[in-house]
Write an enzyme that holds these catalytic residues in place. Structure first.
Site, PDB file in Angstrom:
ATOM      1  CB  ALA A 104       2.533   3.631  -7.547  1.00 24.91           C
ATOM      2  NE  ARG A 105       0.438  -1.437  -3.340  1.00 28.02           N
ATOM      3  CZ  ARG A 105       1.448  -1.062  -2.578  1.00 28.02           C
ATOM      4  NH1 ARG A 105       2.597  -0.702  -3.143  1.00 28.02           N
ATOM      5  NH2 ARG A 105       1.329  -1.047  -1.270  1.00 28.02           N
ATOM      6  CG  ASP A 110      10.521  -1.522  -6.634  1.00 24.44           C
ATOM      7  OD1 ASP A 110      11.438  -2.354  -6.714  1.00 24.44           O
ATOM      8  OD2 ASP A 110       9.973  -1.212  -5.551  1.00 24.44           O
ATOM      9  CG  HIS A 146       7.629  -4.580  -3.471  1.00 26.53           C
ATOM     10  ND1 HIS A 146       6.360  -5.079  -3.366  1.00 26.53           N
ATOM     11  CD2 HIS A 146       7.621  -3.405  -2.811  1.00 26.53           C
ATOM     12  CE1 HIS A 146       5.608  -4.252  -2.668  1.00 26.53           C
ATOM     13  NE2 HIS A 146       6.355  -3.218  -2.325  1.00 26.53           N
ATOM     14  CG  ASP A 189      -2.829  14.573  -6.502  1.00 32.69           C
ATOM     15  OD1 ASP A 189      -4.036  14.728  -6.234  1.00 32.69           O
ATOM     16  OD2 ASP A 189      -2.087  13.826  -5.842  1.00 32.69           O
ATOM     17  CD  GLU A 230       4.727  -6.949  -6.103  1.00 30.02           C
ATOM     18  OE1 GLU A 230       5.926  -6.657  -6.221  1.00 30.02           O
ATOM     19  OE2 GLU A 230       3.826  -6.097  -6.092  1.00 30.02           O
ATOM     20  NE  ARG A 252       2.112  10.160   4.748  1.00 30.82           N
ATOM     21  CZ  ARG A 252       0.929   9.560   4.753  1.00 30.82           C
ATOM     22  NH1 ARG A 252       0.590   8.776   3.752  1.00 30.82           N
ATOM     23  NH2 ARG A 252       0.093   9.744   5.763  1.00 30.82           N
ATOM     24  CB  ILE A 253       6.258   8.642  -2.652  1.00 33.77           C
ATOM     25  CG1 ILE A 253       6.183   7.649  -1.491  1.00 33.77           C
ATOM     26  CG2 ILE A 253       7.431   8.310  -3.570  1.00 33.77           C
ATOM     27  CD1 ILE A 253       5.824   6.239  -1.901  1.00 33.77           C
TER      28      ILE A 253
END
Length: 328
Positions: free
Chosen positions: A238-239, A262, A286, A178, A267, A158-159
């Site tokens: 993302a992560r 970000d 984040h 992708d 984390e 989506r992003i």
């Protein structure tokens, strides 16, 4: 959801809309489905819909036994993997998510980072701050600018798709990788479909929007980071696990590439991490996802879905259990 989430998302206007579409107990906040609370047990036994958010406990078989009338779950946030279990799907319960709404601010952050990266904002600001005199941009940054630069989008999520849409007005070349994207869909995004190594080699900016899955862990490891061209920028909203942190630090310390991060792994980085101080790194806490006033969009999106459910209409943003494994 958690109390903090309720206070941030469910402002009075959203509660008013909820009250118009459903019988709501706004004072009842469930943070533990197994809590020994008669009022909670009575409410859950009658509940047809759950309005959930960050901090929702897992909806496992034990929790669902207390909700025999439950028919739908509307999530006022992004990923549902933290609380939607197989037991939910086995009971035929429908699920909706505000992930599309949450994607918007992440895409906006990303586009800002892309445009700033190609204008060498970090380096030029540092040079100006240190020299405190006129900077000869023609000699210091001969390749500066966004005109016909190449942006590589990793993940047509989506992003990722929204980033491509927002970049349409700019004269940029877009690459996309992708494994689930076909050529026709890539062309519809205005992008060229390519393999990940080619994307890493050819892009001036690489932006990561793939989900956190076992196969995406350290997607950008030492080898793939080394493929990135000198002066390129890596953006990760993302992560953190998608990038091998130690390998990234080694590249960034040399100054060969830049980064806008970000998300990191872990984390919250150790206090002695070089990423806090490196001049070629923009590290944010984040913040790309929905924050502050943007949280109201999540509530509005969730209430929109409840209105559709009340009218007997299908969800606009239903979660498909068949493709959930591909998503964040």
């Amino acid at each position: 959801m958690s109390g903090e989430t309720r206070d941030a998302i469910l402002r009075p206007a959203a509660l008013d809309r909820l009250a118009r579409v459903a019988e709501v107990q706004p004072a009842l906040l469930v943070t533990d489905f197994g809590a020994d609370d008669p009022a909670q047990r009575a409410a859950l036994s009658e509940a047809e819909a759950l309005f959930t958010g960050w901090g929702c406990p897992p909806l496992d078989a034990c929790a669902l036994e207390a909700m025999p009338r439950l028919r739908t779950v509307v999530h006022a946030a992004g990923s549902v993997k933290h609380h939607i279990t197989q037991d939910v799907w086995d009971r035929g319960i429908t699920v909706s998510t505000a992930a599309t709404a949450n994607a918007l601010p992440v895409a906006e952050y990303t586009v800002a980072a892309i445009l700033f990266a190609n204008k060498n904002v970090l380096e030029s600001a540092r040079l100006y701050r240190e020299s405190r005199s006129r900077v000869n941009l023609l000699t210091a940054f001969p390749a500066i600018g966004n005109y016909r630069r190449t942006v590589g989008i990793v993940g047509a999520s989506r992003i990722g798709r929204r980033v491509a849409e927002l970049l349409r007005p700019f004269d940029l070349r877009l690459l996309v990788h992708d494994p689930y994207l076909d050529e026709e869909s890539a062309q519809a995004l205005g992008a060229e479909r390519t393999d990940l190594d080619t994307l890493a080699r050819q892009s001036d900016v690489v932006t990561i929007h793939a989900p956190e899955l076992p196969q995406t862990r350290h997607l950008f490891d030492a080898g793939r980071l080394a493929l990135m061209r000198d002066g390129a920028t890596l953006i990760n909203t993302a992560r953190g696990s998608l990038v091998e942190t130690d390998a990234l630090v080694k590249e960034l310390v040399t100054g060969r590439i830049d980064a806008v991060l970000d998300h990191t792994d872990p984390e919250v980085l150790p206090t002695d991490s070089p990423l806090y101080e490196l001049p070629n790194v923009l590290l944010t806490p984040h913040i790309a996802g929905s924050q502050g006033g943007e949280l109201h969009r999540l509530a509005d999106a969730a209430v929109d879905e409840l209105e559709r459910y009340a009218q007997g209409l299908p969800f606009a943003h239903a979660v498909d259990p068949r493709t959930l494994h591909q998503q964040a």
